[in-house]
Design a protein around this motif. Structure first.
Motif, PDB file in Angstrom:
ATOM      1  N   ALA A 117     -57.021  -2.053 -36.706  1.00 28.12           N
ATOM      2  CA  ALA A 117     -57.396  -0.647 -36.534  1.00 28.12           C
ATOM      3  C   ALA A 117     -58.769  -0.502 -35.888  1.00 28.12           C
ATOM      4  O   ALA A 117     -59.033   0.480 -35.183  1.00 28.12           O
ATOM      5  N   SER A 118     -59.637  -1.490 -36.101  1.00 24.11           N
ATOM      6  CA  SER A 118     -60.988  -1.407 -35.534  1.00 24.11           C
ATOM      7  C   SER A 118     -60.979  -1.412 -34.013  1.00 24.11           C
ATOM      8  O   SER A 118     -61.932  -0.980 -33.378  1.00 24.11           O
ATOM      9  N   VAL A 119     -59.901  -1.936 -33.410  1.00 22.46           N
ATOM     10  CA  VAL A 119     -59.769  -1.927 -31.946  1.00 22.46           C
ATOM     11  C   VAL A 119     -58.583  -1.057 -31.520  1.00 22.46           C
ATOM     12  O   VAL A 119     -58.046  -1.213 -30.434  1.00 22.46           O
ATOM     13  N   GLU A 120     -58.187  -0.149 -32.422  1.00 25.67           N
ATOM     14  CA  GLU A 120     -57.159   0.857 -32.154  1.00 25.67           C
ATOM     15  C   GLU A 120     -55.799   0.241 -31.791  1.00 25.67           C
ATOM     16  O   GLU A 120     -55.045   0.812 -31.006  1.00 25.67           O
ATOM     17  N   ARG A 121     -55.501  -0.883 -32.372  1.00 26.66           N
ATOM     18  CA  ARG A 121     -54.161  -1.463 -32.234  1.00 26.66           C
ATOM     19  C   ARG A 121     -53.327  -0.898 -33.386  1.00 26.66           C
ATOM     20  O   ARG A 121     -53.060  -1.576 -34.387  1.00 26.66           O
ATOM     21  N   TRP A 122     -52.949   0.365 -33.236  1.00 26.40           N
ATOM     22  CA  TRP A 122     -52.365   1.107 -34.349  1.00 26.40           C
ATOM     23  C   TRP A 122     -51.031   0.547 -34.834  1.00 26.40           C
ATOM     24  O   TRP A 122     -50.843   0.410 -36.055  1.00 26.40           O
ATOM     25  N   PRO A 123     -50.059   0.230 -33.980  1.00 26.81           N
ATOM     26  CA  PRO A 123     -48.797  -0.325 -34.508  1.00 26.81           C
ATOM     27  C   PRO A 123     -49.015  -1.609 -35.304  1.00 26.81           C
ATOM     28  O   PRO A 123     -48.400  -1.813 -36.354  1.00 26.81           O
ATOM     29  N   GLU A 124     -49.907  -2.459 -34.813  1.00 30.35           N
ATOM     30  CA  GLU A 124     -50.203  -3.701 -35.518  1.00 30.35           C
ATOM     31  C   GLU A 124     -50.876  -3.419 -36.855  1.00 30.35           C
ATOM     32  O   GLU A 124     -50.544  -4.030 -37.884  1.00 30.35           O
ATOM     33  N   LEU A 163     -50.631  -0.674 -38.695  1.00 32.41           N
ATOM     34  CA  LEU A 163     -49.663  -0.090 -39.621  1.00 32.41           C
ATOM     35  C   LEU A 163     -48.740  -1.156 -40.196  1.00 32.41           C
ATOM     36  O   LEU A 163     -48.394  -1.120 -41.387  1.00 32.41           O
ATOM     37  N   ALA A 164     -48.341  -2.107 -39.367  1.00 36.14           N
ATOM     38  CA  ALA A 164     -47.449  -3.165 -39.848  1.00 36.14           C
ATOM     39  C   ALA A 164     -48.131  -4.005 -40.928  1.00 36.14           C
ATOM     40  O   ALA A 164     -47.521  -4.354 -41.944  1.00 36.14           O
ATOM     41  N   HIS A 165     -49.402  -4.339 -40.720  1.00 33.23           N
ATOM     42  CA  HIS A 165     -50.134  -5.119 -41.717  1.00 33.23           C
ATOM     43  C   HIS A 165     -50.291  -4.327 -43.015  1.00 33.23           C
ATOM     44  O   HIS A 165     -50.099  -4.866 -44.117  1.00 33.23           O
ATOM     45  N   LEU A 166     -50.658  -3.050 -42.906  1.00 33.59           N
ATOM     46  CA  LEU A 166     -50.870  -2.239 -44.103  1.00 33.59           C
ATOM     47  C   LEU A 166     -49.583  -2.052 -44.888  1.00 33.59           C
ATOM     48  O   LEU A 166     -49.576  -2.095 -46.126  1.00 33.59           O
ATOM     49  N   GLU A 167     -48.491  -1.840 -44.176  1.00 31.38           N
ATOM     50  CA  GLU A 167     -47.208  -1.676 -44.864  1.00 31.38           C
ATOM     51  C   GLU A 167     -46.792  -2.975 -45.555  1.00 31.38           C
ATOM     52  O   GLU A 167     -46.207  -2.954 -46.639  1.00 31.38           O
ATOM     53  N   ARG A 168     -47.123  -4.120 -44.941  1.00 34.99           N
ATOM     54  CA  ARG A 168     -46.813  -5.393 -45.580  1.00 34.99           C
ATOM     55  C   ARG A 168     -47.662  -5.574 -46.837  1.00 34.99           C
ATOM     56  O   ARG A 168     -47.184  -6.092 -47.854  1.00 34.99           O
ATOM     57  N   SER A 169     -48.905  -5.123 -46.789  1.00 34.16           N
ATOM     58  CA  SER A 169     -49.757  -5.193 -47.970  1.00 34.16           C
ATOM     59  C   SER A 169     -49.171  -4.375 -49.112  1.00 34.16           C
ATOM     60  O   SER A 169     -49.174  -4.798 -50.269  1.00 34.16           O
ATOM     61  N   LEU A 170     -48.627  -3.209 -48.773  1.00 32.42           N
ATOM     62  CA  LEU A 170     -48.056  -2.347 -49.807  1.00 32.42           C
ATOM     63  C   LEU A 170     -46.776  -2.918 -50.383  1.00 32.42           C
ATOM     64  O   LEU A 170     -46.432  -2.632 -51.537  1.00 32.42           O
ATOM     65  N   LEU A 171     -46.043  -3.713 -49.613  1.00 29.71           N
ATOM     66  CA  LEU A 171     -44.870  -4.379 -50.160  1.00 29.71           C
ATOM     67  C   LEU A 171     -45.271  -5.373 -51.245  1.00 29.71           C
ATOM     68  O   LEU A 171     -44.527  -5.603 -52.200  1.00 29.71           O
ATOM     69  N   GLN A 172     -46.457  -5.952 -51.108  1.00 30.98           N
ATOM     70  CA  GLN A 172     -46.948  -6.902 -52.100  1.00 30.98           C
ATOM     71  C   GLN A 172     -47.563  -6.194 -53.299  1.00 30.98           C
ATOM     72  O   GLN A 172     -47.503  -6.696 -54.412  1.00 30.98           O
ATOM     73  N   ASP A 173     -48.169  -5.037 -53.069  1.00 31.05           N
ATOM     74  CA  ASP A 173     -48.833  -4.306 -54.151  1.00 31.05           C
ATOM     75  C   ASP A 173     -48.698  -2.814 -53.893  1.00 31.05           C
ATOM     76  O   ASP A 173     -49.573  -2.196 -53.294  1.00 31.05           O
ATOM     77  N   PRO A 174     -47.593  -2.188 -54.324  1.00 26.50           N
ATOM     78  CA  PRO A 174     -47.369  -0.770 -54.039  1.00 26.50           C
ATOM     79  C   PRO A 174     -48.294   0.170 -54.785  1.00 26.50           C
ATOM     80  O   PRO A 174     -48.239   1.374 -54.597  1.00 26.50           O
ATOM     81  N   ARG A 175     -49.182  -0.382 -55.646  1.00 25.60           N
ATOM     82  CA  ARG A 175     -50.115   0.475 -56.367  1.00 25.60           C
ATOM     83  C   ARG A 175     -51.489   0.526 -55.714  1.00 25.60           C
ATOM     84  O   ARG A 175     -52.428   1.053 -56.292  1.00 25.60           O
ATOM     85  N   ALA A 176     -51.630  -0.038 -54.529  1.00 23.08           N
ATOM     86  CA  ALA A 176     -52.927  -0.076 -53.861  1.00 23.08           C
ATOM     87  C   ALA A 176     -53.206   1.273 -53.206  1.00 23.08           C
ATOM     88  O   ALA A 176     -52.876   1.515 -52.053  1.00 23.08           O
ATOM     89  N   ALA A 177     -53.799   2.171 -53.957  1.00 24.77           N
ATOM     90  CA  ALA A 177     -53.973   3.546 -53.492  1.00 24.77           C
ATOM     91  C   ALA A 177     -54.846   3.642 -52.243  1.00 24.77           C
ATOM     92  O   ALA A 177     -54.595   4.466 -51.366  1.00 24.77           O
TER      93      ALA A 177
END
Length: 281
Positions: free
Chosen positions: A102-109, A111-125
């Motif tokens: 996100a720091s270099v505005e690679r938004w699809p990449e 979002l994919a990383h963040l969504e993968r993080s949430l699959l591991q921990d869906p409580r990460a607000a």
């Protein structure tokens, strides 16, 4: 674009061992997992370097007027990817890779990383908040382009996660001792844990992604759809929440800005609080 201060010069001081490892693995050689305690140390090392040493060097770099104070993003990402492969139990690493993208505005990449993080921990607000802020930023940018108007929306705030961003399960592991079922259940009976679940439920309710995981298996699908319709125009920041616990359940009363109230009853399913009754008051 506003630079991400906490990432400046990271490639120059990222632990050499980690970067060297990233170039030594191949698809044919299995990656050896690191002990959980070492994973936490490596994670905190990266975050500490990003937030402390780099910040101290920033003033000198700025004073010199150097434009070289950027990072080798592929190298840093490779180092994080290597650590993620060897520490699959740390959702913070996928989150941090999302921050880096996100720091270099690679938004699809990102979002994919963040969504993968949430699959591991869906409580990460905080990961949900970053995901939401990126979507809002992209929507605002598209809106401004469509109307050919100046775009002055602030980019999303990007924050790395260190080892203190733990859910109840990870916190139990890092204590380094066995926990009985009663110990784990007691640790989950907290307002903060319920707040994580409620925030994640609220986000899924508005994005229609993975909403079923917040309800027990036999919860009526039509009731979930009704809940989505009822709360479609409500904001999390305007939601009032009262949380209490009975001997076996959690009881939540939510009140929206429009003064509409709902009662949620939740029970523990494994290590997750799941809604088994939702009643409009």
């Amino acid at each position: 674009m506003r630079p991400l201060t906490s990432l400046l010069l990271l490639a120059a001081i990222l632990p050499c061992q980690l970067l060297a490892q990233s170039g030594s693995t191949t698809d044919d050689v299995p990656v050896e997992a690191l002990p959980y305690s070492q994973c936490l140390v490596e994670l905190d090392s990266i975050v500490s370097l990003a937030s402390n040493e780099i910040r101290r060097n920033l003033a000198a770099v700025t004073a010199a007027g150097s434009l070289a104070a950027t990072i080798d993003r592929p190298a840093v990402d490779a180092g994080l990817a290597e650590l993620e492969a060897r520490c699959p139990s740390l959702p913070q690493l996928a989150h941090n890779r999302g921050v880096l993208a996100a720091s270099v505005e690679r938004w699809p990449e990102a979002l994919a990383h963040l969504e993968r993080s949430l699959l591991q921990d869906p409580r990460a607000a905080d990961t949900y908040r970053l995901l939401q802020s990126i979507h809002e930023y992209q929507a605002s940018l598209a809106y401004a382009k469509a109307l050919d108007t100046p775009f002055n929306v602030r980019p999303p705030d990007l924050e790395w996660q260190d080892s203190t961003r733990l859910n109840a399960d990870a916190r139990a592991r890092v204590e380094g001792r066995a926990h009985s079922h009663d110990d784990i259940e007691q640790s989950l009976r907290s307002v903060s844990t319920l707040e994580y679940e409620l925030f994640a439920w609220w986000q899924a309710l508005h994005t229609a992604r993975g909403i079923e995981q917040f309800y027990v298996d036999d919860f009526p699908p039509e009731s979930i759809r009704e809940s989505k319709r009822r709360h479609a125009n409500e904001r999390w920041d305007d939601l009032q929440r009262e949380i209490s616990f009975t001997a076996s359940d959690a009881v939540v009363v939510i009140e929206t800005a429009s003064r509409r109230q709902s009662l949620l009853l939740l029970r523990l399913v494994g290590t997750r609080w799941k809604i088994y009754q939702e009643t409009r008051l």
